[in-house]
Design an enzyme around this catalytic site. Structure first.
Site, PDB file in Angstrom:
ATOM      1  N   ASP A   1       3.405   9.230  -1.959  1.00  0.00           N
ATOM      2  CA  ASP A   1       2.333   8.397  -1.416  1.00  0.00           C
ATOM      3  C   ASP A   1       2.196   7.139  -2.253  1.00  0.00           C
ATOM      4  O   ASP A   1       2.578   7.120  -3.443  1.00  0.00           O
ATOM      5  CB  ASP A   1       1.001   9.150  -1.427  1.00  0.00           C
ATOM      6  CG  ASP A   1       0.418   9.318  -0.034  1.00  0.00           C
ATOM      7  OD1 ASP A   1       0.785   8.531   0.854  1.00  0.00           O
ATOM      8  OD2 ASP A   1      -0.395  10.234   0.159  1.00  0.00           O
TER       9      ASP A   1
ATOM     10  N   HIS B   1       0.806  -1.219   0.000  1.00  0.00           N
ATOM     11  CA  HIS B   1       0.000   0.000   0.000  1.00  0.00           C
ATOM     12  C   HIS B   1       0.841   1.273   0.000  1.00  0.00           C
ATOM     13  O   HIS B   1       0.288   2.369   0.010  1.00  0.00           O
ATOM     14  CB  HIS B   1      -0.930   0.014   1.216  1.00  0.00           C
ATOM     15  CG  HIS B   1      -2.029  -0.993   1.138  1.00  0.00           C
ATOM     16  ND1 HIS B   1      -3.324  -0.663   0.798  1.00  0.00           N
ATOM     17  CD2 HIS B   1      -2.030  -2.344   1.326  1.00  0.00           C
ATOM     18  CE1 HIS B   1      -4.071  -1.751   0.802  1.00  0.00           C
ATOM     19  NE2 HIS B   1      -3.312  -2.779   1.113  1.00  0.00           N
TER      20      HIS B   1
END
Length: 382
Positions: free
Chosen positions: A375, A168
Site C-alpha cells: 500500500d 498516493h
C-alpha cells in the site's frame, strides 16, 4: 502574491455526481483516502479542486448547467471526459497497467498494454482546464498516478507556476519500473514539478534510482537539478482528520449505531475489515486466515464474528469483476463449512457505508484487521 489560491488537481473529485429518481442532479461525498485526506485542505484554503465528476454523458444540457453551478458553489471545476477516454485512460491504462505495476503485481499486467495515447490526451485535457483557471501566484498541487504527465505539460505552458505532485501509491523499485515501456515519459512528466512527494523514503529512493538508470539524472540527496530549476523531493506520510473521527464517535447517532452493530453478535468478539475491494488489500489471504483459525479451533466458531466491508471499486474492469466473484465464493464456502446453528462467522458487505456507520463499526470492533499486500499509506490503519 495576494489572492493566491491552492489548486488541487486529482482524477476524481471529492464528490460524485448522479441523478435522482426525479432527474435532479445529486452530489454525493466520495470515499477513499485521497478525497478524505485532501477535503479539509480544500475547504480551508478557499481555492479550487479540479477533477472528473464521474459519468455525466446521460445528463441533459440543463442538468450539466445545474451541475456546474453546484460545483462552483463548492469551489470545484469539472474536467469533462468522454466515455471512450474514461475506458481507455482510467479503466485501461491507469488501472490495468500502472496500478498493478506500481504494486509489484506484474503477473496482472495485460500482455498488450494499451491506453497510453488516451492517458496522454486526458492529461492534456486536465492541463487545458488548469491553464484556463490559473492566476499568477496560485499553487498547483497534482495528485496521483493517473496524472503523472501533467506537471511537465503545465510547466511548458506556465513556466513560472509553482507545481507540486504527490504520489498516493508506492513507487516501485527500478527493476519493476523499467518494465514500463513509457518509463522515460513518466519520469519527464513528474520532473515538471517543483516538489515531488512520496509516502515513504523507500519510495523516494526507488524514484531516485529510476532517474539515474533511465535518464542518467543524478539526485543530490533531496533535490534534482534540471534546466536551471531545483526540483525538491520529500517523504510526507499522509494522515487523517483525527478530531473529526473523535467528534463522530461521541455523536449520539453514532452511539446508537454502535448498539445496533453489537446487538446481533451478542457476546461474540467482533473482528473488522474495511477495504476497497481491490486485489492489493490482502482480503483473500485474510479470509483464508480466518478459515484456518476456525478450522483449527472449532470452539471459536460461536465466539467471534468477522465483519468485512468491501467498498465497490472499479467494477467495470474485468480483473476486478473476477476478483469480486472469487472473494464472494470464498466467503460463501467459509460460512458453509464453519457456520453453526448459532452463528455465521463472516458478515460480508459489498457496499459503501456512511461516516456515522463506519465510525460505529470502529467503536464496536474488538480487533481491526488491516492486511494489505502492498500500500502507499493505508489510512484505515490510522
Amino acid at each position: 502574491m495576494s489572492g493566491a489560491r491552492l489548486i488541487i488537481v486529482s482524477n476524481r473529485l471529492p464528490i460524485t455526481a448522479d441523478l435522482d429518481e426525479r432527474g435532479a442532479v445529486r452530489l454525493k461525498m466520495a470515499s477513499g483516502g485521497l478525497a478524505n485526506g485532501m477535503r479539509p485542505w480544500h475547504e480551508g484554503s478557499g481555492g479550487l479542486w479540479i477533477g472528473w465528476p464521474g459519468e455525466t454523458s446521460k445528463f441533459s444540457d440543463d442538468q450539466r448547467a445545474d451541475l456546474s453551478r453546484q460545483l462552483a458553489d463548492r469551489g470545484i471545476v469539472p474536467v469533462t471526459l468522454s466515455q471512450d477516454h474514461v475506458n481507455r485512460y482510467y479503466h485501461g491504462f491507469a488501472n490495468r497497467v500502472l496500478w498493478p505495476l506500481f504494486h509489484y503485481l506484474i503477473d496482472r499486467l495485460p500482455v498488450h498494454a494499451t491506453g497510453w495515447d488516451a492517458y496522454r490526451q486526458v492529461n492534456q485535457s486536465f492541463a487545458n482546464v488548469i491553464v484556463e483557471q490559473y492566476r499568477p501566484g496560485d499553487i498547483i498541487w497534482v495528485h496521483d498516478y493517473q496524472l503523472m504527465l501533467l506537471p511537465a505539460m503545465l510547466r511548458q505552458r506556465l513556466p513560472h507556476a509553482r507545481i507540486g505532485f504527490f504520489l498516493h501509491i508506492p513507487f516501485p523499485s527500478f527493476e519493476v519500473f523499467r518494465t514500463l515501456p513509457w518509463r522515460r515519459e513518466v519520469l519527464e512528466g513528474l520532473l515538471g514539478s517543483d516538489l515531488i512527494g512520496f509516502h515513504t523514503f523507500s519510495y523516494l529512493r526507488h524514484f531516485v534510482a529510476s532517474l539515474m538508470h533511465v535518464d542518467g539524472v543524478e539526485a543530490d540527496i533531496d533535490r534534482v537539478r534540471m534546466g536551471g530549476r531545483a526540483i525538491r523531493l520529500g517523504a510526507f506520510p499522509m494522515g487523517i482528520d483525527t478530531a473529526a473521527f473523535v467528534a463522530h464517535a461521541q455523536d449520539p447517532e453514532v452511539q446508537a449505531h454502535v448498539a445496533d452493530v453489537k446487538r446481533e453478535p451478542g457476546d461474540r468478539r467482533i473482528l473488522l475489515g474495511v477495504d476497497r475491494l481491490d486485489y492489493t488489500k490482502g482480503i483473500p489471504r485474510r479470509l483464508q486466515s480466518i478459515e484456518r483459525l476456525l478450522t483449527r479451533y472449532p470452539d471459536l466458531r460461536d465466539e467471534i464474528r468477522y465483519i468485512q466491508v468491501a467498498v465497490p471499486s472499479r467494477g467495470e474492469v474485468d480483473s476486478y469483476q473476477r476478483f469480486r466473484r472469487f472473494v464472494e465464493e470464498q466467503v460463501g464456502r467459509i460460512n458453509g463449512t464453519c457456520g453453526t446453528l448459532r452463528s455465521t462467522p463472516i458478515h460480508y458487505m459489498h457496499q459503501s457505508v456512511s461516516m456515522p456507520e463506519l465510525v460505529a463499526m470502529y467503536c464496536a470492533a474488538d480487533v481491526m484487521l488491516v492486511t494489505p499486500l502492498r500500500d502507499g499509506m493505508n489510512l484505515v490503519a490510522k
